[in-house]
Design a protein around this motif. Sequence first.
Motif, PDB file in Angstrom:
ATOM      1  N   ASN A 223       0.454  -1.342  -0.031  1.00  0.00           N
ATOM      2  CA  ASN A 223      -0.309   0.016   0.161  1.00  0.00           C
ATOM      3  C   ASN A 223       0.536   1.453   0.285  1.00  0.00           C
ATOM      4  O   ASN A 223       0.299   2.163  -0.117  1.00  0.00           O
ATOM      5  CB  ASN A 223      -0.687   0.019   1.161  1.00  0.00           C
ATOM      6  N   SER A 224       2.465   1.155   0.522  1.00  0.00           N
ATOM      7  CA  SER A 224       3.092   2.387   0.071  1.00  0.00           C
ATOM      8  C   SER A 224       3.610   3.060  -1.351  1.00  0.00           C
ATOM      9  O   SER A 224       4.281   3.530  -1.215  1.00  0.00           O
ATOM     10  CB  SER A 224       3.948   1.677   0.963  1.00  0.00           C
ATOM     11  N   THR A 225       3.073   2.179  -2.366  1.00  0.00           N
ATOM     12  CA  THR A 225       3.580   1.885  -3.397  1.00  0.00           C
ATOM     13  C   THR A 225       3.320   3.396  -4.366  1.00  0.00           C
ATOM     14  O   THR A 225       2.655   3.719  -3.711  1.00  0.00           O
ATOM     15  CB  THR A 225       3.558   1.381  -4.766  1.00  0.00           C
ATOM     16  N   GLY A 226       4.810   4.632  -4.907  1.00  0.00           N
ATOM     17  CA  GLY A 226       3.766   5.564  -4.598  1.00  0.00           C
ATOM     18  C   GLY A 226       3.932   6.624  -4.237  1.00  0.00           C
ATOM     19  O   GLY A 226       4.292   7.495  -4.251  1.00  0.00           O
ATOM     20  N   THR A 227       4.728   6.762  -2.796  1.00  0.00           N
ATOM     21  CA  THR A 227       4.657   7.327  -1.638  1.00  0.00           C
ATOM     22  C   THR A 227       6.169   7.507  -0.791  1.00  0.00           C
ATOM     23  O   THR A 227       6.911   5.801  -1.934  1.00  0.00           O
ATOM     24  CB  THR A 227       3.779   7.047  -0.210  1.00  0.00           C
ATOM     25  N   SER A 290       8.545   3.117  -7.612  1.00  0.00           N
ATOM     26  CA  SER A 290       7.989   2.219  -6.624  1.00  0.00           C
ATOM     27  C   SER A 290       6.917   2.477  -7.245  1.00  0.00           C
ATOM     28  O   SER A 290       5.390   1.091  -6.881  1.00  0.00           O
ATOM     29  CB  SER A 290       7.695   3.448  -5.321  1.00  0.00           C
ATOM     30  N   GLN A 291       6.067   3.113  -8.644  1.00  0.00           N
ATOM     31  CA  GLN A 291       4.763   2.616  -9.018  1.00  0.00           C
ATOM     32  C   GLN A 291       3.992   2.311  -9.691  1.00  0.00           C
ATOM     33  O   GLN A 291       3.023   1.442 -10.706  1.00  0.00           O
ATOM     34  CB  GLN A 291       3.960   4.098  -8.291  1.00  0.00           C
ATOM     35  N   VAL A 292       5.188   1.797 -11.009  1.00  0.00           N
ATOM     36  CA  VAL A 292       5.524   1.998 -12.455  1.00  0.00           C
ATOM     37  C   VAL A 292       5.635   0.269 -12.138  1.00  0.00           C
ATOM     38  O   VAL A 292       4.830  -0.609 -13.156  1.00  0.00           O
ATOM     39  CB  VAL A 292       6.609   2.028 -13.144  1.00  0.00           C
ATOM     40  N   GLY A 297       1.118   0.490 -13.684  1.00  0.00           N
ATOM     41  CA  GLY A 297       1.947   0.461 -14.189  1.00  0.00           C
ATOM     42  C   GLY A 297       1.511  -0.721 -15.407  1.00  0.00           C
ATOM     43  O   GLY A 297       0.756  -1.281 -15.924  1.00  0.00           O
ATOM     44  N   ILE A 298       3.060  -1.911 -14.794  1.00  0.00           N
ATOM     45  CA  ILE A 298       3.094  -2.687 -16.048  1.00  0.00           C
ATOM     46  C   ILE A 298       2.193  -3.665 -15.246  1.00  0.00           C
ATOM     47  O   ILE A 298       1.969  -4.749 -16.307  1.00  0.00           O
ATOM     48  CB  ILE A 298       4.294  -3.168 -15.212  1.00  0.00           C
ATOM     49  N   LEU A 299       1.213  -3.747 -14.167  1.00  0.00           N
ATOM     50  CA  LEU A 299       0.777  -4.551 -14.043  1.00  0.00           C
ATOM     51  C   LEU A 299      -0.533  -4.170 -13.667  1.00  0.00           C
ATOM     52  O   LEU A 299      -1.168  -4.627 -13.468  1.00  0.00           O
ATOM     53  CB  LEU A 299       1.139  -5.455 -12.159  1.00  0.00           C
TER      54      LEU A 299
END
Length: 758
Positions: A223-227, A290-292, A297-299
């Motif tokens: 839940n922390s991706t992109g932060t 951390s978000q891609v 993104g990819i997923l």
Amino acid sequence: MAGIRDEGVEEKPKLDAGGLAEGGGVIAEGVDDEPIEANRRDYTGWHLTLMAWFAGLYAAFHMAALNGLSIARWTGIELPLLPTFPMETWNFRIVHVAGALLLGFALFAGRAFAEDPRKETRGLDWPSWAFAALGLVSLGTALSFSVEIANGAMWNGMDPGIRGREIWWFGVPLLVATAGGIVLSWLHGHLRSSIAAPDIVLGICAVSVAVYLIAIYGTLMRNSTGTPFAPIGISLAAVAGVALILELTRRVAGLALVIISGIFLLYVFTGQFLPGFLNSPPIAWERFFSQVYTDAGILGPTTAVSSTYIILFIIFAAFLSASKVGDYFVNFAFAAAGRSRGGPAKVAIFASGLMGMINGTSAGNVVATGSLTIPLMKKVGYKPTTAGAVEAAASTGGQIMPPIMGAGAFIMAEITGIPYTEIAIAAIIPAILYFVSIYFMVDFEAAKLGMRGMREDELPKFRKMVRQVYLFLPIIILIVALFMGYSVIRAGTLATLSAAVVSWLTPYRMGPREIGRAFELAGIMSIQIIAVCACAGIIVGVIALTGVGARFSSLLLGIAGASELLALFFAMCIAIMLGMGMPTTAAYAVAASVVAPGLTSLGIQPLTAHFFVFYFAVVSAITPPVALASYAAAGISGANPMATSMASFKIGITAFVVPFMFFYNSALLMDGTWPEIGRAVLTAVVGVYLLSAAVQGWFVGGRIVWWLRTALGIFALFMIEGGILTDLIGIGGAVAVWAVQRMVRPDPNTSLAVRGTD
């Protein structure tokens, strides 16, 4: 593939170079054979067996996962190391991408093969093994993280100890091994029958990325991706993962998509310096990466589709290929259309439409059917350029041919939430109009050149082809199951099983060995589309994070304030430019993220907006200067690639009008009452006929003068809007042109006089 004479099995006649069988008929053979790419390895011995098992198990894994199969549930026997189905969504997609990377690096080389052992660069093996050791360090660290998390360790991306281990024991070795493996793979020459050491390094790195991400995404850190709180390891793993995806995409799909992805990645970090609607806020590399590698993104949608619908239908196509249905489709097309004037060209249209139901790639269709139809077109009098162009234009339509429609329809369903069956129904009339327009162009060209059809003794017997019509059963079962309300997964699985059953009515019966071969073929066939979808996911991730798609929508809205038609034309140009040199799947995925939201902001229905974008993403394959389908056809016909792309653009020119037709008249997308749909189809076909006649200069049985061609083209454009008044003007104008042609008989050779040039 000459048939083996057996009891009750007729031996097939052999083909000569021109495609004519010794027994008198044109017998298509090898349509289902898998083309071998120039950079694909050709293993022998135990290497071949190992790769066959790996590819087959990879495809079978997807079939089992999608249907929730379980050996333990069936038998009560627990086998170690088997995955539990259904898998968690992100984990399934990570394994899906990692498996394609591993298989792709094992099968496709990074550079041209050495011609003999003396030209192999064995000296590069030593640094490769050093990089492999670093990759194993990274993999071992990822496995240790996985064990710790499984034993209850609370993972915290801000903890200095964890952060240090992620950087120095996982991230740095991984990035060094990835970079070293990629560079060495460009330099390492080796024989076609062996794998290069750098590709083993890249396979290890792909597994390391997957193991780490599966472990970490199983914790609250997901839940922390992109932060700023995301573990640094996610960003480092994503950097390596992006590099691996780009390298595999380069190997299997060329540089075009890699370059476009590179431009988008560069935009992430330079957008803050650009003016106008391109300006974006500054983004740290840790935050972006951390978000891609998430579902942003990819997923995201592209991999969601490639890991479910696309690979399922690739397996379906592989089963059909194993039972030689493709050969039957082409033979059926020859029997049905070969007698008409310019016969082989019309066979190309018919066969490509049929093959498009199971093979939704333009270049793949060209290779499958063009290897037979292009030589025959040249034999009956078509120039090599025209022969290649006809096949390219016809094969491109395979991607808009229901029920499978390549991969774009599945991505459309994923993005819009519109049921796939609704999309397939809406595609029927646009697909008919596309193939009708190509048919008219080919027919008028044949008429101008005075071409004949093929003789009866040169063709398969239609009566015999009709007796084998049961080979269409898998397609029919697929369509019926979809419209009975079965899920796409269940319908595709039933159709695949039926293909194996139907094969028992043919000489090519599918036993365990043949089924294993079909799964192996499916695993290999899936590599390119999976790499392309993952690469497109990178671009989608950039668009989502930077917000450039929303700003483009605002720009399109501003243009529409001046002219809605201008906004549509602008959207068309963007969709085509994005599609040039890219497979349709990637082209549509990117255009759907950039252009489609802008069209929906104009008040256009999502289905219409996405079909508009999808259609132009498809025809980009025959649009100069980078026309993939045309280039593939030129390779078979021996013509100049650019001349072939220009000719295919001309042959497909009327198809460029079709999206505007269904924009102005939604009845062409099956949105309306049956009388409205019927009138829309009738007037659209008339409009396509008039435009084709204007382009080719052939109308109602004869050539026409330039000024009547111009008038005919103008009256054809009146048919676009679909209103009663405009339709009457278009039809009335066409009748007037016919009357002038019939009564006045102007000389068709009259040219436009140009004075004052001196």
